[in-house]
Design an enzyme around this catalytic site. Sequence first.
Site, short mmCIF file in Angstrom:
data_model
loop_
_atom_site.label_atom_id
_atom_site.label_comp_id
_atom_site.label_asym_id
_atom_site.label_seq_id
_atom_site.Cartn_x
_atom_site.Cartn_y
_atom_site.Cartn_z
N CYS A 80 15.28 -7.30 -5.35
CA CYS A 80 16.14 -6.14 -5.61
C CYS A 80 16.83 -6.33 -6.95
CB CYS A 80 17.20 -6.00 -4.53
SG CYS A 80 16.56 -5.59 -2.89
N CYS A 159 16.46 -11.24 4.49
CA CYS A 159 16.18 -10.17 3.52
C CYS A 159 16.60 -8.86 4.17
CB CYS A 159 14.70 -10.14 3.13
SG CYS A 159 14.29 -8.73 2.06
N PHE A 297 -7.07 11.11 -5.36
CA PHE A 297 -6.49 9.78 -5.08
C PHE A 297 -5.97 9.79 -3.65
CE2 PHE A 297 -5.93 10.66 -9.62
CZ PHE A 297 -6.50 9.54 -10.22
N ASN A 302 -3.37 9.98 3.75
CA ASN A 302 -1.96 10.16 4.05
C ASN A 302 -1.53 11.62 3.89
OD1 ASN A 302 0.78 9.05 4.54
ND2 ASN A 302 1.16 9.68 2.43
N CYS A 397 4.30 7.51 -8.96
CA CYS A 397 5.08 6.27 -8.83
C CYS A 397 5.44 5.70 -10.20
CB CYS A 397 4.32 5.24 -7.99
SG CYS A 397 2.70 4.79 -8.65
#
Length: 440
Positions: A80, A159, A297, A302, A397
């Site tokens: 992070c 975590c 893609f 999904n 992304c």
Amino acid sequence: MSEPILYPLDIESLDLEGQGIAHHEGKVVFVAGALPGERVLARVTRRKPSFDKARLEQVLQPSAQRTTPLCPHFGVCGGCAMQHLEPAAQLATKQRALEDALIHIGRLSPRQILPALQGPSWGYRHRARLSVRLVHKKGGVLVGFRERGRSYVADIHECRVLPPHVSALLMPLRTLIASLSHPDRIPQIEVAVGDQATVLCLRHMEPLNEADLDHLRRFGADHHVIWWLQPKGPDTAHPLDPAQTDDLAYALPAYGLRMHYRPMDFTQVNPYINQALVARALMLLDVQPTDRVADLFCGLGNFSLPLATQAREVVGVEGSATLVARARQDAARQGLGERTAFTELNLFEVDADWLRGLGHFDRMLIDPPREGALAVAQALAALAPQERPRRVVYVSCNPATLARDASTLHHEGGWTLKAAGAVNMFPHTAHVESIAVFEP
């Protein structure tokens, strides 16, 4: 060598790695851990011709948006970068990063800024790669993420972004790996958490003996995890118990779907945001029952399978033969085989003639990797107006490649960027996911 000089710096903004940006003597200085609006003391650790890197030593005037990191390992673990920034401010920073990329790289702005998508800030990470190292100086085996800016594995005991039951495995996994015959030859463990199963895929560079397998089986039974083994490349991954091959899946309840996958397949790390992202993409596409839709893609489907519950036909195109096979199998399993068609193709090398050859599409969804979809954008820009889909939704992304492709669509093809917004897929990291809508 003398100790590097301490400089007072005024932090102006954040970069895409969560580093504070300041200027000193005409050079940009990146300060890890500093926030916009703060005055800090920082020590330069690396000098380059055009910028310096510095370490935060003291916050002289803190930002009102600074918060105490929840994780005790923040600052050492590299998993992070932004836990010290209040979550709402993290999201605003990512939205600004998207808008800045569109303006400075794409030379355009969206007509509408979409509300940012956000979900849980903790326990969201259902996909992870845990590094494993045998480090005698630190008492044995370490399991976790790499240290910030270094190749060493961080000595972490928990975590907070992993699901609690996975975080609780970090210390038991140390003991388990230490008990195996070659603990120094196990570099990583892939974590994949489905809706009904948790899979750990062990990368082992030496064969496991029967005692090793017994240790894994006992650990799996005690901690309710399924073991997969990966002796070589990703294609060699297989379940320790073949009967558990198809146990890993995630749900898309709004569409009555369960998406089956393997631990080495690409899936989104955050199932909560993924459900919201699929819903937003379909809402923005405004698919009609008579529409023919392209999903480029498409991965393991999904978006394709939810689209198939609403459209006349969905054509999915993907570069991975493995994922194409997975998409076909799941479409058939869920009664959508006749409304879907999946094709394997390298989408980085397509052109307008190829796109025309697929036939006309009413809507199109594009969800590329970080490299973006430049060839697809160029193909869409080259289509005549009557050949174009009525709407394109682009899930990204990487704001830089989204901005580049948006520039191609707009400046070369006359497409309009109707809307864009950030998606907080990775809270507490600097990763920026986004979604954009284009119309011809």
